[in-house]
Design a protein around this motif. Structure first.
Motif, PDB file in Angstrom:
ATOM      1  N   SER A  97      38.789  99.499  23.644  1.00 34.48           N
ATOM      2  CA  SER A  97      37.944  99.324  22.463  1.00 34.48           C
ATOM      3  C   SER A  97      37.812  97.861  22.059  1.00 34.48           C
ATOM      4  O   SER A  97      36.755  97.434  21.608  1.00 34.48           O
TER       5      SER A  97
ATOM      6  N   ASP B  42      41.991 104.825  21.523  1.00 32.09           N
ATOM      7  CA  ASP B  42      41.636 103.401  21.510  1.00 32.09           C
ATOM      8  C   ASP B  42      42.826 102.529  21.876  1.00 32.09           C
ATOM      9  O   ASP B  42      43.901 102.630  21.291  1.00 32.09           O
TER      10      ASP B  42
ATOM     11  N   PHE C 195      31.229 103.519  19.856  1.00 32.86           N
ATOM     12  CA  PHE C 195      32.396 103.905  20.654  1.00 32.86           C
ATOM     13  C   PHE C 195      32.019 104.601  21.973  1.00 32.86           C
ATOM     14  O   PHE C 195      32.894 104.935  22.755  1.00 32.86           O
TER      15      PHE C 195
END
Length: 182
Positions: free
Chosen positions: A17, A11, A64
């Motif tokens: 993200s 991330d 995600f």
């Protein structure tokens, strides 16, 4: 000769993200923060009433899965590094346990050439024993025993004491300097 090893955070090093996080935050709480404002620390300073709800959003099993690649150059640079190093992906998935499957699928989609046995879902990266760790989180680099490489983000601008890189071209150049021939 034994190959050196590199662990790479996911991330905000491979995956963007925060782009999706700021959209989710704004929709959930009727805000209009920019990605820049969010990157400067809003996520880390949420009031307790919003923090629980925001965590629930992040912990959704598919949250995600559809992140954009942070830097398109990362795919080719990681592919080249993988030819010369043992490359591991070390993601602090324990912070958001619902993310495991989505992160795994994301990595398989964008980095299909990596060995899935080298995907490490952890919390504290002190357990990572590689020669290098590329991460945007100074806390993770402090715990790491090898050479920490700080991936530059607005929230870590004030941090010194690590090799700093701003993009994946710089990462490729750094590893050329330490002896990798592409």
């Amino acid at each position: 000769m034994m190959r050196k090893s590199i662990a790479i955070d996911m991330d905000q090093v491979l995956a963007n993200s925060y782009k999706k996080m700021v959209v989710a935050y704004n929709e959930a709480f009727g805000e209009s923060l920019t990605e820049e404002e969010f990157l400067h620390g809003t996520k880390k300073s949420l009031d307790p009433s919003k923090e629980k709800r925001f965590f629930e959003l992040l912990n959704e099993p598919s949250f995600f899965r559809d992140f954009e690649v942070l830097d398109p150059d990362s795919i080719e640079v990681v592919r080249q590094l993988n030819d010369h190093f043992d490359v591991y992906i070390a993601t602090a998935a324990m912070d958001v346990p619902g993310s495991f499957h989505a992160k795994y699928e994301w990595l398989r989609e964008h980095f299909p050439f990596l060995n899935t046995q080298n995907f490490v879902f952890c919390g504290n990266k002190a357990v990572i024993y590689t020669d290098y760790l590329i991460d945007d989180n100074p806390r993770q680099l402090q715990a790491f025993r090898g050479q920490g490489i700080l991936y530059s983000m607005p929230y870590n601008e004030h941090v010194d004491g690590y090799v700093r890189v701003r993009n994946w071209k710089e990462i490729g150049e750094y590893f050329l300097k330490v002896g990798v021939e592409k």
